[in-house]
Design an enzyme around this catalytic site. Structure first.
Site, PDB file in Angstrom:
ATOM      1  N   CYS A 171      -3.320  -8.965  14.240  1.00  0.00           N
ATOM      2  CA  CYS A 171      -3.237  -9.500  15.746  1.00  0.00           C
ATOM      3  C   CYS A 171      -1.999 -10.706  16.413  1.00  0.00           C
ATOM      4  CB  CYS A 171      -4.451  -9.777  16.557  1.00  0.00           C
ATOM      5  SG  CYS A 171      -5.623  -9.480  16.010  1.00  0.00           S
ATOM      6  N   ARG A 230       3.336  -5.527  14.216  1.00  0.00           N
ATOM      7  CA  ARG A 230       2.837  -6.180  13.539  1.00  0.00           C
ATOM      8  C   ARG A 230       1.688  -4.835  13.272  1.00  0.00           C
ATOM      9  NH1 ARG A 230       3.081 -12.246  12.568  1.00  0.00           N
ATOM     10  NH2 ARG A 230       0.362 -12.013  12.846  1.00  0.00           N
ATOM     11  N   TRP A 244      -5.026  -5.453  16.710  1.00  0.00           N
ATOM     12  CA  TRP A 244      -5.126  -4.254  15.648  1.00  0.00           C
ATOM     13  C   TRP A 244      -6.803  -4.579  14.873  1.00  0.00           C
ATOM     14  CZ3 TRP A 244      -3.196  -0.519  12.478  1.00  0.00           C
ATOM     15  CH2 TRP A 244      -3.376  -0.903  10.755  1.00  0.00           C
ATOM     16  N   ASN A 260      -6.607 -14.105  16.346  1.00  0.00           N
ATOM     17  CA  ASN A 260      -5.944 -13.993  15.377  1.00  0.00           C
ATOM     18  C   ASN A 260      -6.669 -14.237  14.235  1.00  0.00           C
ATOM     19  OD1 ASN A 260      -4.791 -11.863  13.311  1.00  0.00           O
ATOM     20  ND2 ASN A 260      -2.438 -13.374  13.315  1.00  0.00           N
ATOM     21  N   GLY A 261      -7.138 -13.245  13.133  1.00  0.00           N
ATOM     22  CA  GLY A 261      -7.727 -13.465  12.225  1.00  0.00           C
ATOM     23  C   GLY A 261      -9.367 -13.097  12.196  1.00  0.00           C
ATOM     24  N   GLU A 292       0.339   4.126 -10.994  1.00  0.00           N
ATOM     25  CA  GLU A 292       0.278   3.144  -9.645  1.00  0.00           C
ATOM     26  C   GLU A 292       1.883   2.548  -9.851  1.00  0.00           C
ATOM     27  OE1 GLU A 292      -0.054   3.517  -6.778  1.00  0.00           O
ATOM     28  OE2 GLU A 292       0.979   1.884  -5.668  1.00  0.00           O
ATOM     29  N   LYS A 295       5.548   3.710  -7.488  1.00  0.00           N
ATOM     30  CA  LYS A 295       6.112   3.048  -6.815  1.00  0.00           C
ATOM     31  C   LYS A 295       7.457   2.699  -7.056  1.00  0.00           C
ATOM     32  CE  LYS A 295       3.792   2.233  -4.164  1.00  0.00           C
ATOM     33  NZ  LYS A 295       2.968   2.278  -3.906  1.00  0.00           N
ATOM     34  N   GLU A 312       8.957   6.519  -5.751  1.00  0.00           N
ATOM     35  CA  GLU A 312       9.272   7.414  -4.244  1.00  0.00           C
ATOM     36  C   GLU A 312      10.247   5.975  -3.605  1.00  0.00           C
ATOM     37  OE1 GLU A 312       5.424   6.516  -1.863  1.00  0.00           O
ATOM     38  OE2 GLU A 312       4.859   4.809  -3.205  1.00  0.00           O
ATOM     39  N   HIS A 361       0.446  13.806 -28.618  1.00  0.00           N
ATOM     40  CA  HIS A 361       0.338  14.572 -28.477  1.00  0.00           C
ATOM     41  C   HIS A 361       1.510  16.128 -27.587  1.00  0.00           C
ATOM     42  CE1 HIS A 361      -3.821  14.253 -29.794  1.00  0.00           C
ATOM     43  NE2 HIS A 361      -3.797  12.827 -29.440  1.00  0.00           N
ATOM     44  N   LYS A 417       5.123   7.687   6.334  1.00  0.00           N
ATOM     45  CA  LYS A 417       3.891   6.832   6.165  1.00  0.00           C
ATOM     46  C   LYS A 417       2.391   7.617   6.462  1.00  0.00           C
ATOM     47  CE  LYS A 417       2.385   2.971   5.186  1.00  0.00           C
ATOM     48  NZ  LYS A 417       2.278   2.631   3.898  1.00  0.00           N
TER      49      LYS A 417
HETATM   50  C1  F6R Z   1       2.560   6.150  -1.869  1.00  0.00           C
HETATM   51  C2  F6R Z   1       1.868   6.493  -0.499  1.00  0.00           C
HETATM   52  C3  F6R Z   1       1.142   7.245  -0.552  1.00  0.00           C
HETATM   53  C4  F6R Z   1       0.316   7.369  -0.238  1.00  0.00           C
HETATM   54  C5  F6R Z   1      -1.332   9.064   0.365  1.00  0.00           C
HETATM   55  C6  F6R Z   1      -1.947   8.398   0.669  1.00  0.00           C
HETATM   56  O1  F6R Z   1       3.300   4.407  -1.751  1.00  0.00           O
HETATM   57  O2  F6R Z   1       1.826   5.367   0.485  1.00  0.00           O
HETATM   58  O3  F6R Z   1       1.196   8.009  -1.780  1.00  0.00           O
HETATM   59  O4  F6R Z   1      -1.245   6.634  -0.637  1.00  0.00           O
HETATM   60  O5  F6R Z   1      -0.195   9.513   1.338  1.00  0.00           O
HETATM   61  O6  F6R Z   1      -1.927   7.963   2.235  1.00  0.00           O
HETATM   62  P1  F6R Z   1      -3.464   7.531   3.104  1.00  0.00           P
HETATM   63  O7  F6R Z   1      -3.839   6.640   1.786  1.00  0.00           O
HETATM   64  O8  F6R Z   1      -3.049   7.099   4.305  1.00  0.00           O
HETATM   65  O9  F6R Z   1      -4.535   8.662   2.867  1.00  0.00           O
END
Ligand code: F6R
Length: 609
Positions: A2, A27, A74, A100-101, A482, A486, A489, A505, A604
């Protein structure tokens, strides 16, 4: 995550506080509020949604005062609705606070305040207990009352307090949540972060843990927890507004990578009590209900799916319930076997991912109970689930998920421990060992961040590559996926993640002289097998960077380079091993001059199919 803003000086309070709150927008927030002291009367407005909603409610000319505090919330405890927005007033209306916390022991404090003092609470938040506690102790000395209140509170907090009886002071305290005081001319400021003040002042004091700060129009007095005056050097901020939003980091992604020890700590906080019992707020599953569950589906997309892969192993190991992990986009279009004895676990940072939501709805239609692991309170996934376990990672702004992933893993640990303990499938000794490992995680994550210099050197060596492989076994398979995602992307390098046993294989045919392999060897019980994999790759002249626990000398001997993560139990290694790989992807992307926080073609929150 927050935002807090406070001001004392002239009739400018309203304007300054609103401007400050807007500067903290990055934030993340879902509601906002402000309280002003106008000649001994507290005037308060709060509203859910954007700050513009709040502004609409304070256009009245008489909403003015020379001191006040404001807040962007938040949500963590209680939905993002007006009643739960800050500031919170004490029941007699004389004390107002912003916080905040997280107050870990708020339930017991709330019960005590209701039973002993007959206080009627108006919100579902943990924060309201602070206002009520201060009020109970208030005898015309705000600082003394605040000190008595914090002596009762456990958890993390930055709190700003004003009283209707005192038109000359704002009192604030800090423990494990950011807080600064700003030095003005004929006025002074309070904020959780530098950007809130940049328009007004660049001279600030950083408030340290367990300090109390008393702010008047003329001065700012900082005290330690014994009320001894602290002499603090003032800091002159030279950052521009954009750099300040990122806390001095160049990108949000880097900031969020570095926030992981704190995010993991917050996610654990209040969920493991002094007796090492896992207490999960928001999970209502009883032993009888758990015993009836005969199948679990974990559904998610992208990074959240990778967390799900680890969740399957944890649940099957600790709770002995058969668990399937599926991509939400696939699950929707097959005919999964679901009935009332099926538990459907949905993992989503945003809580708005279309594929995940539709899979959730399909599972509900078929009668499954839905439990979600989610980072955004009040999101669609959270609202439509029967039980919700929140990752308290705070808002994640960079498109590439980092702290949401590691806190999802922590939640899956907590959930599977809870299931195993409740069902009686996890021996007490094992349970105690894992809980012990979880508690050490925040410190070990900080240690894992110490790999950055080494990893940055590796990035320099490899950023021109067009192909990188990641391999591992056991939980290192999920970590490989994962780490590879990273890199893809944010750097746009073509990377592959493969279960190490699958190499021969097919994919082994891709190895050329110098092909880069990142090899995870963090699982002691699979260590020998990984050493054989490294030999296999090396025999074909590939370049191997091993990821191993400190002290694993044999990997070092046979690899070209090794990144060491802290010593830990196999089970939690996935949470630590991803940290250097997030940094590796980050540095490669930076060297390739990519738009790290907003990679091309990505959003996002993926709200379309
Ligand atoms: C990768 C990334 C995406 C999300 C995916 C699911 O860094 O951010 O692969 O993990 O789009 O998104 P959420 O978790 O918001 O359902």
């Amino acid at each position: 995550m927050c935002g807090i803003v406070g001001y004392i000086g002239n009739e400018n309070a309203k304007e300054m506080i609103i401007t400050g709150l807007k500067s903290l927008e990055y934030r993340g927030y879902d509601s906002a509020g402000i309280v002003l002291n106008r000649g001994g009367k507290l005037l308060m407005r709060k509203e859910s949604g954007v700050i513009a909603n709040l502004e609409k409610r304070i256009t009245k000319k008489d909403f003015d005062g020379n001191l006040g505090i404001g807040h962007t919330r938040w949500a963590t405890h209680g939905a993002p609705v007006r009643e739960n927005a800050h500031p919170h007033l004490s029941c007699d209306g004389r004390i107002a606070i912003v916080h905040n916390g997280i107050i870990e022991n708020y339930m017991e404090l709330k019960e005590w305040l209701i039973k002993k003092h007959g206080i009627a609470f108006k919100s579902d938040t943990d924060s309201e207990v602070i206002a009520q506690l201060i009020c109970v102790y208030y005898k015309n000395d705000l600082v003394a009352a605040v000190r008595k209140a914090i002596a009762k509170m456990r958890g993390a907090y930055a709190v700003g307090v004003i009283s209707s009886d005192d038109i000359d002071h704002i009192v604030a305290v800090r423990k494990d949540a950011p807080l600064i005081a700003g030095i003005g001319e004929g006025c002074n400021y309070l904020a959780s972060d530098i950007p809130a003040l940049l328009k007004y002042t660049r001279d600030i004091y950083l408030i340290e843990n367990d300090e109390i700060v008393v702010i008047s129009k003329e001065d700012i007095k900082i005290f330690d927890d014994d009320m001894t005056r602290v002499k603090r050097e003032k800091m002159h901020v030279t950052w521009d507004a954009a750099a300040a939003e990122k806390g001095g980091y160049e990108h949000f992604m880097k900031k969020e990578i570095y926030e992981q020890p704190e995010a993991v700590n917050q996610t654990l906080e209040g969920r493991i009590n002094a007796k090492n019992e896992v207490k999960l707020d928001g999970i209502k599953l009883t032993k009888k209900e758990l015993d009836a569950i005969d199948r679990i589906y974990i559904i998610a997309c992208g990074t959240a799916y990778h967390a799900g892969l680890q969740g399957k192993t944890l649940i099957e190991n600790f709770a002995r319930i058969p668990t399937e992990v599926d991509l939400a986009s696939e699950f929707r279009y097959r005919a999964p076997i679901i009935d009332k004895n099926t538990l459907f676990i949905c993992i989503s940072q945003s809580g708005e991912t279309s594929d995940t939501l539709e899979a959730l709805r399909e599972a509900k239609r078929k009668g499954a109970r839905v439990l979600s692991v989610c980072n955004v309170m009040g999101s669609s996934v959270a609202r439509e689930s029967d039980d919700v376990l929140y990752t308290w990672a705070g808002p994640e702004i960079a498109v590439a998920s980092t702290k949401a992933y590691t806190t999802q893993l922590v939640c899956l640990f907590l959930l599977s421990l809870y299931m195993g303990k409740t069902k009686g499938t996890l021996p007490a000794k094992e349970y105690g060992r894992i809980v012990g490992e979880l508690k050490k995680l925040p410190a070990k994550m900080s240690e894992a961040l110490g790999t950055e210099e080494h990893v940055a050197k590796l990035a320099k060596k490899f950023f021109v590559r067009e192909q990188i492989f990641y391999i591992g076994r056991g939980s290192d398979v999920g970590t490989s996926y994962e780490a590879s995602l990273k890199l893809k992307e944010i750097s746009y390098i073509n990377s592959f993640a493969i279960a190490a046993g699958e190499l021969k294989h097919g994919p082994i045919a891709l190895i050329n002289r110098g092909t880069l392999f990142i090899v995870f060897a963090t699982q002691d019980y699979l260590y020998e097998k990984m050493l054989s994999n490294i030999q296999e790759i090396k025999a074909r002249h590939a370049y191997v960077v091993g990821i191993a626990k400190k002290g694993n000398k044999r990997v070092k001997k046979i690899s070209d380079d090794v990144v060491m993560i802290p010593q830990c139990a196999d089970e939690v290694a996935s949470i630590l091993a991803i940290v250097p790989m997030q940094l590796f992807a980050y540095h490669i992307a930076k060297l390739r001059k990519r738009d790290i926080d907003k990679p091309r073609n990505l959003a996002k929150s993926v709200t379309v199919e």
